[in-house]
Design an enzyme around this catalytic site. Structure first.
Site, PDB file in Angstrom:
ATOM      1  N   ASP A   7       2.488  -5.588   4.161  1.00 34.79           N
ATOM      2  CA  ASP A   7       3.408  -4.575   4.672  1.00 34.79           C
ATOM      3  C   ASP A   7       3.781  -4.935   6.108  1.00 34.79           C
ATOM      4  OD1 ASP A   7       1.234  -3.882   6.215  1.00 34.79           O
ATOM      5  OD2 ASP A   7       0.833  -2.013   5.169  1.00 34.79           O
ATOM      6  N   SER A   8       4.713  -4.207   6.676  1.00 30.16           N
ATOM      7  CA  SER A   8       5.251  -4.584   7.982  1.00 30.16           C
ATOM      8  C   SER A   8       4.416  -4.078   9.147  1.00 30.16           C
ATOM      9  CB  SER A   8       6.669  -4.031   8.131  1.00 30.16           C
ATOM     10  OG  SER A   8       6.645  -2.613   8.216  1.00 30.16           O
ATOM     11  N   GLY A   9       3.506  -3.156   8.877  1.00 28.21           N
ATOM     12  CA  GLY A   9       2.772  -2.479   9.944  1.00 28.21           C
ATOM     13  C   GLY A   9       3.434  -1.187  10.378  1.00 28.21           C
ATOM     14  N   GLY A  10       4.642  -0.947   9.878  1.00 29.61           N
ATOM     15  CA  GLY A  10       5.394   0.227  10.304  1.00 29.61           C
ATOM     16  C   GLY A  10       4.718   1.537   9.973  1.00 29.61           C
ATOM     17  N   ASP A  12      10.212  -0.943   9.344  1.00 30.72           N
ATOM     18  CA  ASP A  12      10.996   0.279   9.132  1.00 30.72           C
ATOM     19  C   ASP A  12      10.251   1.467   9.708  1.00 30.72           C
ATOM     20  OD1 ASP A  12       8.908   0.261   7.221  1.00 30.72           O
ATOM     21  OD2 ASP A  12      10.000   1.723   6.018  1.00 30.72           O
ATOM     22  N   GLN A  20      15.133   3.937   2.877  1.00 28.98           N
ATOM     23  CA  GLN A  20      14.643   5.181   3.441  1.00 28.98           C
ATOM     24  C   GLN A  20      15.685   6.286   3.200  1.00 28.98           C
ATOM     25  OE1 GLN A  20      11.702   5.936   4.511  1.00 28.98           O
ATOM     26  NE2 GLN A  20      10.724   3.945   4.861  1.00 28.98           N
ATOM     27  N   GLY A  22       9.101   6.210   2.114  1.00 26.05           N
ATOM     28  CA  GLY A  22       9.313   7.593   2.511  1.00 26.05           C
ATOM     29  C   GLY A  22       9.183   8.610   1.406  1.00 26.05           C
ATOM     30  N   ASP A  33       1.413   0.316  -5.109  1.00 27.14           N
ATOM     31  CA  ASP A  33       0.136   0.046  -4.446  1.00 27.14           C
ATOM     32  C   ASP A  33      -0.426   1.341  -3.895  1.00 27.14           C
ATOM     33  OD1 ASP A  33       0.128   0.064  -1.128  1.00 27.14           O
ATOM     34  OD2 ASP A  33       2.112   0.046  -2.038  1.00 27.14           O
ATOM     35  N   CYS A  71     -13.618   1.843 -21.303  1.00 21.72           N
ATOM     36  CA  CYS A  71     -13.370   0.869 -20.240  1.00 21.72           C
ATOM     37  C   CYS A  71     -14.143  -0.418 -20.501  1.00 21.72           C
ATOM     38  CB  CYS A  71     -13.770   1.452 -18.885  1.00 21.72           C
ATOM     39  SG  CYS A  71     -13.430   0.358 -17.496  1.00 21.72           S
ATOM     40  N   CYS A 120     -14.771  -2.719 -17.980  1.00 22.30           N
ATOM     41  CA  CYS A 120     -15.173  -3.298 -16.695  1.00 22.30           C
ATOM     42  C   CYS A 120     -16.675  -3.567 -16.656  1.00 22.30           C
ATOM     43  CB  CYS A 120     -14.769  -2.381 -15.533  1.00 22.30           C
ATOM     44  SG  CYS A 120     -15.867  -0.975 -15.260  1.00 22.30           S
ATOM     45  N   CYS A 130     -18.962  -0.371 -16.500  1.00 21.83           N
ATOM     46  CA  CYS A 130     -19.100   0.382 -17.748  1.00 21.83           C
ATOM     47  C   CYS A 130     -19.884  -0.397 -18.801  1.00 21.83           C
ATOM     48  CB  CYS A 130     -17.717   0.758 -18.279  1.00 21.83           C
ATOM     49  SG  CYS A 130     -16.887   2.014 -17.273  1.00 21.83           S
TER      50      CYS A 130
END
Length: 379
Positions: free
Chosen positions: A92-95, A146, A189, A216, A266, A304, A306, A309
């Site tokens: 991500d951009s850090g925004g 952004d 946005q 957003g 995500d 499940c 995994c 489990c």
């Protein structure tokens, strides 16, 4: 290399399947991306991530900029080698993190001045700086800088912010240096206002980028409003580019995202609630720390596949959590991530078989709620 191939469209809704080809591998969509904020998915090692089917992980520009610093990761020849992960990475951009520091940041046309949440030191991130950091990180997909507008926000504030985000996008694209290795996504946005969403979508898409994200949403607004705006926004997004809805990870929101044409999602939710002792199961959320599971020797979820489990019981995992053993949180993290990844795998299969709505109904009945009502069992 970056290529998106649209493979199958549902006849029942906007749901679709596809593949994204990157320098570090192929991603089958729709996909849930585990979040590795500080160059690690909390409590998970790379072999475990691969064993549960993780195709791509997300890392955070803001946190990696502060620690260990972009210089160290650049010296390591990028994030993939630094963390020894050979599959795709999105940064991500850090925004979002910068703007969440509302009491210690100042937004100008040039960028954002803020204080570190770690030691209070002053920093400045501009669109160019965000691109510089992400170029050093070497992610396969990088996000434009952004502003994520809070909810609620006035029309005037949202419009000013959205148009500044578009100006910042131009600066990001102009500064981006590794166009042969890294792929820049723009972010739509516009807050809760349809005309601003449409304006943002059309102008963002004019940049002709490899993919586009919806930002957003899921920031505190009512669920019905989120779904309405999601449905509205995807109508303006090209079919031949991947669509990414940022920051959603509850099962109901993942279903809604896919149903309205989204390819990528995500969220930190599965590992966060794992550390708090909660498991996602096919029959709803299960708070493993509760006393009623002290002698329950069933797996977390009998459906499940995994590691947790297959090898451990609710009673054992509850014991680990209640004596603060790290393994408890690790086992729940493995399970919760696998649950969502497997859910998305099954969603993809249902789209391929053109029975998405039937699968959604079946999943929701088992989960124990009416999705036409508020999804209290999931939230």
């Amino acid at each position: 290399m970056f290529k998106f191939t649209l493979e199958k469209k549902s006849s029942q809704c906007k749901a679709r399947t596809g593949t994204i080809e990157t320098n570090h591998g192929v991603i089958k969509t729709p996909v849930f991306m585990p979040v590795g904020t500080r160059a690690t998915v909390k409590a998970m090692n790379n072999d475990e991530l691969k064993s549960i089917g993780s195709q791509i992980i997300l890392s955070n520009t803001y946190h990696l900029y502060l620690k260990p610093g972009q210089e160290i990761i650049r010296k390591a020849d990028g994030l993939h080698k630094f963390m020894n992960w050979d599959r795709p990475i999105l940064t991500d951009s850090g925004g979002f993190q910068v703007f969440s520091l509302s009491k210690t940041r100042k937004i100008t046309e040039e960028g954002v001045q803020f204080r570190s949440h770690i030691d209070g030191s002053k920093h400045f991130i501009s669109p160019e700086k965000s691109m510089e950091i992400q170029n050093d990180l070497g992610s396969d997909i990088m996000m434009a800088f952004d502003e994520c507008v809070p909810y609620p926000a006035s029309y005037e504030y949202t419009e000013d912010s959205m148009k500044r985000t578009l100006r910042w996008l131009k600066r990001c694209k102009d500064y981006h240096k590794n166009i042969d290795r890294q792929n820049l996504f723009g972010i739509i946005q516009g807050g809760m206002y349809k005309d601003l969403r449409e304006y943002s979508a059309k102008n963002t898409i004019d940049f002709d980028l490899p993919g586009y994200a919806i930002g957003g949403l899921s920031v505190g607004e009512p669920r019905d409003l989120m779904i309405e705006l999601l449905d509205f926004t995807t109508d303006f997004m090209p079919e031949n580019k991947p669509r990414y809805l940022m920051g959603v990870g509850t099962p109901d929101y993942l279903f809604e995202a896919v149903e309205h044409g989204v390819d990528m999602c995500d969220c930190v939710l599965p590992t966060r609630i794992a550390r708090n002792g909660t498991a996602l199961t096919s029959k709803g959320k299960l708070v493993v720390k509760n006393a009623k599971y002290k002698d329950d020797f069933a797996p977390l979820d009998e459906n499940c596949d995994c590691y947790a489990c297959k090898n451990h019981t609710r009673a054992y995992i509850r014991h680990l959590l209640n004596v603060d053993e790290i393994l408890g949180a690790r086992l729940l993290s493995i399970h919760n991530l696998r649950f969502l990844i497997k859910m998305m795998e099954n969603i993809r299969k249902s789209i391929e078989e053109d029975r998405y709505l039937e699968f959604k109904d079946e999943f929701y009945r088992n989960y124990g709620y009416d999705y036409h009502q508020k999804c209290d069992n999931i939230k």
